[in-house]
Design an enzyme around this catalytic site. Sequence first.
Site, PDB file in Angstrom:
ATOM      1  N   LYS A 131       0.905  -1.233  -0.044  1.00  0.00           N
ATOM      2  CA  LYS A 131      -0.054   0.184   0.225  1.00  0.00           C
ATOM      3  C   LYS A 131       0.810   1.296  -0.045  1.00  0.00           C
ATOM      4  O   LYS A 131       0.524   2.294  -0.585  1.00  0.00           O
ATOM      5  CB  LYS A 131      -0.863   0.165   1.249  1.00  0.00           C
ATOM      6  CG  LYS A 131      -2.045   0.999   1.211  1.00  0.00           C
ATOM      7  CD  LYS A 131      -1.510   2.186   1.997  1.00  0.00           C
ATOM      8  CE  LYS A 131      -2.769   3.446   1.887  1.00  0.00           C
ATOM      9  NZ  LYS A 131      -2.245   4.475   2.451  1.00  0.00           N
ATOM     10  N   ASP A 177      -5.980   0.388   0.295  1.00  0.00           N
ATOM     11  CA  ASP A 177      -6.204   0.021   1.620  1.00  0.00           C
ATOM     12  C   ASP A 177      -7.695  -0.318   2.177  1.00  0.00           C
ATOM     13  O   ASP A 177      -8.208  -0.849   1.400  1.00  0.00           O
ATOM     14  CB  ASP A 177      -5.776   1.820   2.316  1.00  0.00           C
ATOM     15  CG  ASP A 177      -7.317   2.738   1.912  1.00  0.00           C
ATOM     16  OD1 ASP A 177      -8.000   2.228   0.933  1.00  0.00           O
ATOM     17  OD2 ASP A 177      -7.217   3.738   2.357  1.00  0.00           O
TER      18      ASP A 177
END
Length: 289
Positions: free
Chosen positions: A212, A231
């Site tokens: 991420k 996310d």
Amino acid sequence: MKVVSNTASLDVRLSVMCGQVFRWRELPDGRLLGADGDNWWLVTFVDDAFVVEGNGDSVDWGRYFRADEDWPAHASTVRRLAPELAPYMDVLPGLRLLRPSDAVEETFSFLCTSNNHLSRISGMVGALAGYGPTLASVEGYEVHRFPTVERISDIPESELRQKGFGYRAATIPVAARQIVERGGKAWLDGLKETDYPQARLELLQLSGVGPKLADCICLFALDHTEAVPVDTHVWQAATRLYFPELAGTSLTEKRYRQVGDHFRDKLGDLAGWAHQFLFYENLLNWRRR
DNA sequence: TAGGGACCTGCC
DNA sequence: GCAGGTCCCT
């Protein structure tokens, strides 16, 4: 410099407060004070226009907000290729993808974001910025230039612990040393020239940088606009819109790739901007869902 | 490859 | 309990 603008395609407040950058604060009177690389900006809103003061020029400002791109055209393209995103774009009009000028500033900002919430992230990024030189004193606020990687690599873990960085106090100076070993800011900037998959691969070697964060750094710091940071919010939205059979399951590496590829296949270089609408809308409304 | 837990701190 | 995750372990 002083710039007056009423560009309808740009919502300054939304764009700088939605989590792409963490160096802006809202003053009690509603004005916005921000920093980016060597620049500081003070934005005053009057009716549907805004006035910008700062130490940079309109070129700096335009670069930051990607004024060289045709945003109304981008919006039409996304609405055509991904009509399911239209409702999310409708509630967040004027949200732009930013182009921050200092990759170091963005990289270490995002190292503060893991398993964290916006209010604490801003405080931590502000604390890191405090290690840099003062750019200006504006309306009683000291605006700092974000420190160099070398400076960050020298910060003792104990000091960051004391400042409330938690376990990120350990990874931040280590990541800084790893970047210095590879050539410092020049190495990081060099990843803008390598292609997205390769840049991502290199970033993943840094301590504290997972899938991420690597995508956040690619998208916001390195101008790889096809990067899609997945996310918890984007995952929720993606399972709702595209993969209902995966709702509630954990975000594995394979599923992470599925989501990003889905956006890239549809939208190409607009994927990173488009995903931002899903992210922020879900962040604002997830408690109600 | 999927699932589970620890990790700092602060706010719901 | 859970945050804009990462890392380490079955």
